[in-house]
Design a protein around this motif. Structure first.
Motif, PDB file in Angstrom:
ATOM      1  N   PHE A   1       0.850  -1.197   0.000  1.00 30.80           N
ATOM      2  CA  PHE A   1       0.000   0.000   0.000  1.00 30.80           C
ATOM      3  C   PHE A   1       0.883   1.243   0.000  1.00 30.80           C
ATOM      4  N   LEU A   2       1.844   1.234   0.887  1.00 29.80           N
ATOM      5  CA  LEU A   2       2.696   2.416   1.035  1.00 29.80           C
ATOM      6  C   LEU A   2       3.520   2.695  -0.214  1.00 29.80           C
ATOM      7  N   SER A   3       4.095   1.647  -0.783  1.00 29.55           N
ATOM      8  CA  SER A   3       4.968   1.927  -1.924  1.00 29.55           C
ATOM      9  C   SER A   3       4.159   2.320  -3.152  1.00 29.55           C
ATOM     10  N   ILE A   4       2.982   1.741  -3.301  1.00 28.55           N
ATOM     11  CA  ILE A   4       2.118   2.143  -4.417  1.00 28.55           C
ATOM     12  C   ILE A   4       1.701   3.599  -4.250  1.00 28.55           C
ATOM     13  N   ALA A   5       1.246   3.934  -3.051  1.00 28.22           N
ATOM     14  CA  ALA A   5       0.779   5.305  -2.820  1.00 28.22           C
ATOM     15  C   ALA A   5       1.928   6.302  -2.966  1.00 28.22           C
ATOM     16  N   SER A   6       3.108   5.928  -2.496  1.00 26.45           N
ATOM     17  CA  SER A   6       4.249   6.835  -2.612  1.00 26.45           C
ATOM     18  C   SER A   6       4.564   7.121  -4.071  1.00 26.45           C
ATOM     19  N   LEU A   7       4.536   6.070  -4.855  1.00 24.86           N
ATOM     20  CA  LEU A   7       4.784   6.223  -6.295  1.00 24.86           C
ATOM     21  C   LEU A   7       3.774   7.184  -6.908  1.00 24.86           C
ATOM     22  N   LEU A   8       2.517   6.990  -6.567  1.00 24.38           N
ATOM     23  CA  LEU A   8       1.472   7.841  -7.142  1.00 24.38           C
ATOM     24  C   LEU A   8       1.601   9.279  -6.649  1.00 24.38           C
ATOM     25  N   PHE A   9       1.919   9.451  -5.388  1.00 24.98           N
ATOM     26  CA  PHE A   9       2.114  10.809  -4.866  1.00 24.98           C
ATOM     27  C   PHE A   9       3.265  11.493  -5.592  1.00 24.98           C
ATOM     28  N   ASP A  10       4.329  10.721  -5.828  1.00 29.55           N
ATOM     29  CA  ASP A  10       5.448  11.307  -6.563  1.00 29.55           C
ATOM     30  C   ASP A  10       5.009  11.760  -7.950  1.00 29.55           C
ATOM     31  N   GLN A  11       4.236  10.916  -8.599  1.00 30.88           N
ATOM     32  CA  GLN A  11       3.794  11.257  -9.951  1.00 30.88           C
ATOM     33  C   GLN A  11       2.894  12.494  -9.938  1.00 30.88           C
ATOM     34  N   ALA A  12       2.062  12.587  -8.923  1.00 30.55           N
ATOM     35  CA  ALA A  12       1.046  13.646  -8.902  1.00 30.55           C
ATOM     36  C   ALA A  12       1.549  14.945  -8.277  1.00 30.55           C
ATOM     37  N   HIS A  13       2.732  14.880  -7.695  1.00 30.57           N
ATOM     38  CA  HIS A  13       3.181  16.012  -6.882  1.00 30.57           C
ATOM     39  C   HIS A  13       3.083  17.366  -7.574  1.00 30.57           C
ATOM     40  N   ARG A  14       3.682  17.470  -8.739  1.00 32.48           N
ATOM     41  CA  ARG A  14       3.682  18.758  -9.453  1.00 32.48           C
ATOM     42  C   ARG A  14       2.268  19.288  -9.656  1.00 32.48           C
ATOM     43  N   ALA A  15       1.383  18.413 -10.097  1.00 35.46           N
ATOM     44  CA  ALA A  15       0.011  18.841 -10.368  1.00 35.46           C
ATOM     45  C   ALA A  15      -0.663  19.329  -9.091  1.00 35.46           C
ATOM     46  N   ARG A  16      -0.365  18.675  -7.987  1.00 32.47           N
ATOM     47  CA  ARG A  16      -0.988  19.066  -6.733  1.00 32.47           C
ATOM     48  C   ARG A  16      -0.471  20.427  -6.279  1.00 32.47           C
ATOM     49  N   VAL A  17       0.812  20.626  -6.413  1.00 37.20           N
ATOM     50  CA  VAL A  17       1.399  21.901  -6.003  1.00 37.20           C
ATOM     51  C   VAL A  17       0.798  23.058  -6.804  1.00 37.20           C
ATOM     52  N   ILE A  18       0.719  22.851  -8.100  1.00 30.56           N
ATOM     53  CA  ILE A  18       0.233  23.931  -8.962  1.00 30.56           C
ATOM     54  C   ILE A  18      -1.233  24.251  -8.701  1.00 30.56           C
ATOM     55  N   THR A  19      -2.051  23.214  -8.580  1.00 30.65           N
ATOM     56  CA  THR A  19      -3.489  23.456  -8.428  1.00 30.65           C
ATOM     57  C   THR A  19      -3.862  23.914  -7.027  1.00 30.65           C
ATOM     58  N   LEU A  20      -2.946  23.693  -6.094  1.00 29.89           N
ATOM     59  CA  LEU A  20      -3.213  24.115  -4.715  1.00 29.89           C
ATOM     60  C   LEU A  20      -3.566  25.598  -4.664  1.00 29.89           C
ATOM     61  N   ARG A  21      -2.934  26.371  -5.526  1.00 27.96           N
ATOM     62  CA  ARG A  21      -3.146  27.816  -5.528  1.00 27.96           C
ATOM     63  C   ARG A  21      -4.348  28.245  -6.353  1.00 27.96           C
ATOM     64  N   MET A  22      -4.966  27.287  -6.990  1.00 24.52           N
ATOM     65  CA  MET A  22      -6.099  27.627  -7.849  1.00 24.52           C
ATOM     66  C   MET A  22      -7.423  27.255  -7.217  1.00 24.52           C
TER      67      MET A  22
END
Lengths: 223, 223
Positions: A149-170
């Motif tokens: 669970f942890l390694s799958i989620a970590s991988l996905l968080f890594d992939q999504a990180h940029r998108a999350r950072v950018i949209t956080l301000r929107m």
DNA sequence: TTTTATATTAATGTATACATTAAAGTATTT
DNA sequence: AAATACTTTAATGTATACATTAATATAAAA
């Protein structure tokens, strides 16, 4: 995937490149060649290539034969897929924790994370909020104990990180999200399995829908 | 993770080693060194190492600095984790398919797979049954369309393969499992979302529990 | 004989060398 | 000027070289 050592140079290259991709210093679409990247990292191509092979398996870069290395963008479709997986996994984990009737002491990492989310809101510090949010999700799966669970989620968080950072301000400030995290913790403490699962699932589904709506609204076709 | 090309030798090594691990020709606990493995594969250490790095990320081997390459065993705890992830992911996928109201034509891969499972039972051919079962689960996620679901499940199936093959001969013939697959397809066709999800979830939970019981009964502490 | 110290071996981690070949650039022809 | 053929460049994929060092074997000392 996340062991301590490995030969250092491979590990260094892996960590540094991943960090540079996360932080957008190597932005999506960036193109490089092995010799220039190796030179930049101060090593030969051999350890660099091993690191690149791993980053490619992580879905962060693509090595195009004879064309060089590309940093992959995140598409809305990727975010949709990522949220689907998280929606499948995390509510399950939450339900298991609730069933386990953990003490508040054991849940401290989660309680602390929610406290930090609230503090960040007070401080109007979105980056701190995002870090606390990451922390919450990571600790949740650590508590659950299923390493996959942890390694799958970590991988996905890594992939999504940029998108999350950018949209956080929107989007609007994440008051609701913060409250939902607290509610989930409450349910876990009380051992309310289905309530915990459902709140979390709805949280995930709403968060995913919101994010996709933002991508659509601002026509962000890749990040 | 599953692209067409990559330089051939790396890809060859990756595929061949994975196949040899699956088939138990490289059994858990097997120990080798890079020079001898490279020699055996008829290549130099460079492409071999890139393949090994990937197999390590897949959780199939471990490269111990200075001690060589080890083929990792599957522990009961691993099977538990693997089934937990599959239990989280696959019922979700089934529910989505049911909601999508697919035609029988579109569901053909699943229907064919169940037919092959039945045929295999008639023929008393357990290996054919296992292959049809694999096929069913793979097609299910292909139909769903979330590439991440598919790659996660493929990884887990690869990890669990040996254990499944071995225990297949220790349990009763999978009549019930076959019937459950058929029922799930029925529910998908009828668009019965919750029924599809629940049947599948119960199937997964029972299958996982059965397998763990067998490992315990026969004291199989690693496979 | 047991223990300690030293020498040897050999595997890893990394750098470098090199053949192949796609892509870019140049020259030639029309 | 456009199209074609030829040349050059340079990046990849792979092999090989080499320094480092853990593990083992050997020798010396107790």
């Amino acid at each position: 995937m996340m062991q301590k050592s490995r030969s250092s140079l491979v590990n260094d290259a892996y960590r540094r490149l991943k960090q540079e991709i996360r932080s957008n210093r190597l932005p999506p679409g960036f193109h490089g060649t092995e010799p220039e990247m190796a030179e930049r990292l101060g090593m030969s191509r051999t350890p660099l290539r091993e690191a690149l092979v791993l980053l490619e398996a992580d879905g962060l870069v693509e090595m195009k034969p004879r064309r060089g290395i590309y940093i992959l963008p995140i598409l809305p479709q990727d975010m949709k897929e990522i949220y689907e997986v998280l929606t499948a996994i995390e509510p399950e984990a939450v339900a298991v924790l609730a069933a386990r009737k953990l003490s508040e002491a054991e849940l401290k990492p989660l309680i602390d994370a929610t406290a930090r989310m609230e503090q960040a809101l007070d401080d109007d510090d979105l980056e701190a909020w995002a870090n606390a949010d990451d922390e919450f999700h990571k600790e949740l799966l650590i508590l659950h104990g299923n390493k996959r669970f942890l390694s799958i989620a970590s991988l996905l968080f890594d992939q999504a990180h940029r998108a999350r950072v950018i949209t956080l301000r929107m989007r609007e400030k994440p008051y609701r999200s913060t409250a939902e995290h607290k509610t989930v913790v409450e349910h876990i403490i009380k051992g309310e399995i289905e309530e915990a699962r459902n709140v979390y699932r709805e949280h995930r589904e709403r968060a995913g829908a919101e994010l996709l709506a933002i991508l659509a609204k601002y026509k962000l076709q890749q990040l």
